[in-house]
Design a protein around this motif. Structure first.
Motif, PDB file in Angstrom:
ATOM      1  N   ARG A 346       0.804  -1.329   0.044  1.00  0.00           N
ATOM      2  CA  ARG A 346       0.058  -0.125  -0.069  1.00  0.00           C
ATOM      3  C   ARG A 346       0.754   1.238   0.045  1.00  0.00           C
ATOM      4  NH1 ARG A 346      -5.403  -1.151   1.432  1.00  0.00           N
ATOM      5  NH2 ARG A 346      -5.534  -3.362   2.009  1.00  0.00           N
ATOM      6  N   PHE A 347       2.203   1.114   0.456  1.00  0.00           N
ATOM      7  CA  PHE A 347       2.914   2.430   0.517  1.00  0.00           C
ATOM      8  C   PHE A 347       3.969   2.533  -0.813  1.00  0.00           C
ATOM      9  CE2 PHE A 347       2.429   1.282   4.806  1.00  0.00           C
ATOM     10  CZ  PHE A 347       2.058   2.403   5.510  1.00  0.00           C
ATOM     11  N   TYR A 348       3.561   1.557  -1.552  1.00  0.00           N
ATOM     12  CA  TYR A 348       4.413   1.689  -2.909  1.00  0.00           C
ATOM     13  C   TYR A 348       4.083   3.018  -3.861  1.00  0.00           C
ATOM     14  CZ  TYR A 348       6.297  -2.992  -2.280  1.00  0.00           C
ATOM     15  OH  TYR A 348       6.663  -4.052  -1.694  1.00  0.00           O
ATOM     16  N   GLY A 349       2.806   3.469  -3.793  1.00  0.00           N
ATOM     17  CA  GLY A 349       2.121   4.549  -4.524  1.00  0.00           C
ATOM     18  C   GLY A 349       2.825   5.850  -3.795  1.00  0.00           C
ATOM     19  N   ARG A 350       3.280   5.865  -2.769  1.00  0.00           N
ATOM     20  CA  ARG A 350       3.740   6.982  -1.969  1.00  0.00           C
ATOM     21  C   ARG A 350       5.101   7.244  -1.658  1.00  0.00           C
ATOM     22  NH1 ARG A 350       0.487   7.179   3.750  1.00  0.00           N
ATOM     23  NH2 ARG A 350       1.695   9.002   3.937  1.00  0.00           N
ATOM     24  N   PHE A 351       5.910   5.862  -1.652  1.00  0.00           N
ATOM     25  CA  PHE A 351       7.349   6.092  -1.442  1.00  0.00           C
ATOM     26  C   PHE A 351       7.974   5.205  -2.653  1.00  0.00           C
ATOM     27  CE2 PHE A 351       5.227   6.748   2.982  1.00  0.00           C
ATOM     28  CZ  PHE A 351       5.861   7.803   3.100  1.00  0.00           C
ATOM     29  N   ALA A 352       9.142   5.367  -2.857  1.00  0.00           N
ATOM     30  CA  ALA A 352      10.101   4.902  -3.978  1.00  0.00           C
ATOM     31  C   ALA A 352      10.623   3.571  -3.234  1.00  0.00           C
ATOM     32  CB  ALA A 352      10.971   5.835  -4.585  1.00  0.00           C
ATOM     33  N   PRO A 353      10.909   2.542  -3.789  1.00  0.00           N
ATOM     34  CA  PRO A 353      11.769   1.501  -3.421  1.00  0.00           C
ATOM     35  C   PRO A 353      12.932   1.823  -2.563  1.00  0.00           C
ATOM     36  CG  PRO A 353      10.989   0.870  -5.428  1.00  0.00           C
ATOM     37  CD  PRO A 353      10.656   2.361  -5.409  1.00  0.00           C
ATOM     38  N   ARG A 354      13.588   2.815  -3.261  1.00  0.00           N
ATOM     39  CA  ARG A 354      15.200   3.231  -2.586  1.00  0.00           C
ATOM     40  C   ARG A 354      14.745   3.674  -1.042  1.00  0.00           C
ATOM     41  NH1 ARG A 354      18.887   7.275  -5.812  1.00  0.00           N
ATOM     42  NH2 ARG A 354      18.587   5.368  -7.159  1.00  0.00           N
ATOM     43  N   VAL A 355      13.536   4.193  -0.958  1.00  0.00           N
ATOM     44  CA  VAL A 355      13.132   4.908   0.346  1.00  0.00           C
ATOM     45  C   VAL A 355      12.842   3.747   1.574  1.00  0.00           C
ATOM     46  CG1 VAL A 355      11.643   6.494   1.689  1.00  0.00           C
ATOM     47  CG2 VAL A 355      12.479   7.192  -0.308  1.00  0.00           C
ATOM     48  N   ILE A 356      11.738   3.006   0.957  1.00  0.00           N
ATOM     49  CA  ILE A 356      11.540   1.666   1.658  1.00  0.00           C
ATOM     50  C   ILE A 356      12.808   0.890   2.107  1.00  0.00           C
ATOM     51  CG2 ILE A 356       9.774  -0.093   1.866  1.00  0.00           C
ATOM     52  CD1 ILE A 356       8.005   1.479   0.251  1.00  0.00           C
ATOM     53  N   GLY A 357      13.231   0.958   1.177  1.00  0.00           N
ATOM     54  CA  GLY A 357      14.626  -0.210   1.324  1.00  0.00           C
ATOM     55  C   GLY A 357      15.688   0.272   2.430  1.00  0.00           C
ATOM     56  N   VAL A 358      16.043   1.558   2.321  1.00  0.00           N
ATOM     57  CA  VAL A 358      16.727   1.917   3.208  1.00  0.00           C
ATOM     58  C   VAL A 358      16.411   2.223   4.661  1.00  0.00           C
ATOM     59  CG1 VAL A 358      18.146   4.257   4.078  1.00  0.00           C
ATOM     60  CG2 VAL A 358      18.261   3.634   1.624  1.00  0.00           C
ATOM     61  N   PHE A 359      15.128   2.568   4.581  1.00  0.00           N
ATOM     62  CA  PHE A 359      14.301   2.517   5.853  1.00  0.00           C
ATOM     63  C   PHE A 359      14.183   1.038   6.606  1.00  0.00           C
ATOM     64  CE2 PHE A 359      10.335   2.516   8.510  1.00  0.00           C
ATOM     65  CZ  PHE A 359      10.554   3.297   9.441  1.00  0.00           C
ATOM     66  N   GLY A 360      14.048   0.081   5.769  1.00  0.00           N
ATOM     67  CA  GLY A 360      13.907  -1.306   6.198  1.00  0.00           C
ATOM     68  C   GLY A 360      15.383  -1.515   6.865  1.00  0.00           C
ATOM     69  N   PHE A 361      16.363  -1.566   6.294  1.00  0.00           N
ATOM     70  CA  PHE A 361      17.602  -1.922   6.720  1.00  0.00           C
ATOM     71  C   PHE A 361      18.090  -1.105   7.823  1.00  0.00           C
ATOM     72  CE2 PHE A 361      18.366  -4.242   2.589  1.00  0.00           C
ATOM     73  CZ  PHE A 361      18.647  -5.489   3.196  1.00  0.00           C
ATOM     74  N   VAL A 362      17.823   0.197   8.077  1.00  0.00           N
ATOM     75  CA  VAL A 362      18.131   1.018   9.286  1.00  0.00           C
ATOM     76  C   VAL A 362      17.296   0.318  10.395  1.00  0.00           C
ATOM     77  CG1 VAL A 362      17.613   3.022  10.535  1.00  0.00           C
ATOM     78  CG2 VAL A 362      18.458   3.030   7.911  1.00  0.00           C
ATOM     79  N   LEU A 363      15.917   0.012  10.242  1.00  0.00           N
ATOM     80  CA  LEU A 363      15.371  -0.752  11.197  1.00  0.00           C
ATOM     81  C   LEU A 363      15.585  -2.081  11.658  1.00  0.00           C
ATOM     82  CD1 LEU A 363      11.433  -0.307  10.494  1.00  0.00           C
ATOM     83  CD2 LEU A 363      12.847   0.978  12.174  1.00  0.00           C
ATOM     84  N   THR A 364      16.351  -2.828  10.662  1.00  0.00           N
ATOM     85  CA  THR A 364      16.894  -4.409  11.148  1.00  0.00           C
ATOM     86  C   THR A 364      18.172  -4.095  11.770  1.00  0.00           C
ATOM     87  OG1 THR A 364      17.862  -4.427   8.721  1.00  0.00           O
ATOM     88  CG2 THR A 364      15.740  -5.587   9.115  1.00  0.00           C
ATOM     89  N   THR A 365      18.888  -3.040  11.429  1.00  0.00           N
ATOM     90  CA  THR A 365      20.318  -2.829  12.104  1.00  0.00           C
ATOM     91  C   THR A 365      20.102  -2.273  13.482  1.00  0.00           C
ATOM     92  OG1 THR A 365      21.306  -2.157   9.822  1.00  0.00           O
ATOM     93  CG2 THR A 365      22.412  -1.399  12.080  1.00  0.00           C
ATOM     94  N   VAL A 366      19.072  -1.365  13.451  1.00  0.00           N
ATOM     95  CA  VAL A 366      18.956  -0.864  15.003  1.00  0.00           C
ATOM     96  C   VAL A 366      18.097  -2.065  15.715  1.00  0.00           C
ATOM     97  CG1 VAL A 366      17.119   0.577  16.361  1.00  0.00           C
ATOM     98  CG2 VAL A 366      18.355   1.345  14.320  1.00  0.00           C
TER      99      VAL A 366
END
Length: 557
Positions: A346-366
């Motif tokens: 549902r977020f693909y229409g609002r955020f690019a893959p680059r944004v979601i990808g970086v955010f996802g790895f930041v979360l897994t790292t934290v």
């Protein structure tokens, strides 16, 4: 918007809506494979007790499945194009059911490993067929939903495998867990008759040289990582089949695997330039963002496999608790992955893959850094659960995202190639993640125990000499007490040894999580190279260079 884009949009809007019944079969096929893999860690304790083997032997079964899938999935994609996707899919689902019957009646761990090898060979064809059959049966918004559902299927399989497997493993045993998959295979086989697909093309050839190169590369990589602990990380142990001037063959196999992998890519490019059909069309990795998606997929699946092996190892082997306890401890993580993998589209229409990808790895790292700091021998504390939930959010977003990036950037005729690359990457990552987690934790444990007993005032050298520290592995306190009961240890010395073991296990866990956090942090780099565009359906034809630049998908991006 370009006229081509307008035409594609109009075609998408007027495309007739297809029945979801065939997709139920494809969804369950993904569940079948993912449930099988997820059920192995939760059955760890039961298999160790039944077969009388160390946990690393059971992990070999997990590695074997991923190894066979990764080694054969590219060949499977070409077989599907040659024979026909539906016929081959149906046949392999039936064979997968036979593999699960082997699991149910396995008399030894060798049978379990063999069953997972058969299941992996079947999955090597099922994996690319899922993408190809979705491409042929669904279009437009339905296609995007169908592709996203495969990520949801993996997530829900993790939840159900740990919940059902934990309950059955505690109340009945681990074997009925795999009996369920026999029934699922029968359901998928029945629903496969609702699928439609073009007939196979007998003119499709299989590049045998490339198949051998990639197969040997994956075999060497997986065997190397899986035996780092048994054969030695640097110096060869007594269990090593051979040594090179005292060096372990395990890291050598990893190097050989990397070299063979590079030879595969060289050969494939050479064959493509000669106008011959390659084993896999590397044009699906033609740009930096698409290669970044593969790197990101490898890391996120490897991290998931490492965590799914680590938690059951500690709960069932170290703490000596039931499989149901394991399912409860992993439930926050698996539920989070399932929910996020389902809603992230549902977020693909609002955020690019680059944004979601970086955010996802930041979360897994934290999350991994947090877990390394707060984890104890009890996985059910609130801080630990919070860390698992945060990791699950990042994991769920990433596992669906990177697959969609590959699918939406390739033309429909290359859907099978995308599926084969996805299968190779995911299963090699799963095998390497599991093997690396086991080798890393056991190595850290061995180093920790070895250092702790050297100058311990209550553990004299003559007592330490009675215990084989060269084969240190994860054992429960009760198992350790039983082992020490066969030595001259006094009750005070037994208590001291148990305390050393507890401290070393926890240190190994915390250091292992810290290493995983470092790997996750490094993955932010390829994630930052993911595309800027928002994915929709599988393109009918390759985009023009101008369109690639417009969408931030060029090599110079």
């Amino acid at each position: 918007m370009s006229s081509a884009g307008t035409t594609a949009t109009t075609a998408t809007e007027v495309a007739p809506r297809a029945s979801w019944t065939p997709m139920v079969g494809l969804f369950l096929a993904q569940v079948l494979m993912s449930f099988n893999v997820a059920a192995l860690p939760v059955s760890l304790g039961g298999m160790v007790d039944d077969f009388g083997v160390p946990p690393t032997d059971v992990s070999t079964a997990i590695v074997m499945y991923g190894l066979v899938v990764a080694a054969l999935v590219m060949v499977g994609a070409r077989l599907g194009q040659r024979i026909g996707w539906v016929l081959l899919f149906r046949t392999m689902v039936a064979c997968f059911g036979v593999a699960e019957l082997m699991m149910v009646f396995a008399p030894s761990v060798g049978w379990v490993i063999a069953a997972q090898a058969v299941a992996g060979a079947c999955a090597a064809i099922i994996v690319p067929s899922l993408v190809a059959l979705i491409a042929e049966n669904y279009h437009g918004a339905q296609q995007a939903t169908a592709v996203g559902s495969l990520g949801s299927a993996r997530a829900i399989s993790g939840v159900s495998a740990f919940l059902i497997g934990g309950a059955l493993g505690t109340l009945v045993g681990w074997r009925p867990v795999f009996a369920i998959l026999v029934v699922v295979a029968a359901v998928v086989f029945t629903l496969s008759f609702r699928l439609r697909s073009a007939a196979g093309n007998r003119e499709v050839t299989i590049d045998v040289v490339a198949a051998v190169l990639i197969g040997l590369a994956i075999l060497c990589l997986t065997m190397g990582f899986n035996n780092l602990n048994g054969w030695g990380v640097v110096s060869a142990t007594n269990d090593a089949p051979f040594d090179l001037a005292g060096l372990s063959p395990a890291p050598l196999l990893v190097v050989v695997g990397i070299v063979l992998g590079q030879a595969f890519f060289w050969w494939t490019r050479r064959r493509t330039r000669a106008g011959k059909v390659p084993l896999v069309d590397l044009s699906v990795l033609r740009s930096s963002p698409e290669r970044a998606a593969v790197y990101a997929m490898f890391v996120v699946v490897a991290l998931e496999a490492a965590l799914n092996f680590t938690v059951p190892l500690y709960i069932q082997i170290v703490q000596g608790r039931s499989p149901f306890d394991t399912s409860l401890a992993m439930m926050p993580f698996n539920l989070t992955v399932f929910v996020v993998a389902t809603v992230v589209v549902r977020f693909y229409g609002r955020f690019a893959p680059r944004v979601i990808g970086v955010f996802g790895f930041v979360l897994t790292t934290v999350a991994l850094v947090w877990l390394a700091a707060v984890v104890t021998n009890n996985w059910e504390t609130l801080p630990t659960i919070l860390g698992l939930v945060v990791f699950g959010i990042g994991q769920g977003a990433l596992v669906t995202l990177v697959f969609n990036v590959l699918v939406t950037s390739a033309p429909r005729e290359l859907a099978g190639d995308v599926g084969s690359i996805r299968g190779t990457t995911q299963n090699l990552a799963s095998a390497v993640g599991t093997a690396l987690a086991g080798a890393l934790l056991v190595t850290l444990l061995s180093v920790g125990v070895g250092r702790a007993v050297v100058d311990h005032p209550q553990l004299p050298p003559e007592l330490v000499a009675q215990v084989d520290l060269d084969s240190t592995n994860f054992v429960s306190n009760d198992a350790l007490r039983t082992t020490l009961g066969r030595t001259t240890a006094t009750p005070v010395q037994v208590a001291a040894a148990v305390k050393v073991n507890e401290d070393a296990r926890l240190d190994a866990l915390q250091l292992g999580l810290a290493v995983l956090a470092a790997i996750s942090a490094l993955a932010i780099v390829p994630a930052s190279r993911l595309p800027r565009y928002r994915p929709h359906e599988i393109p009918e034809e390759l985009a023009t260079p101008q369109e690639l630049v417009r969408h931030g998908q060029s090599d110079e991006d």
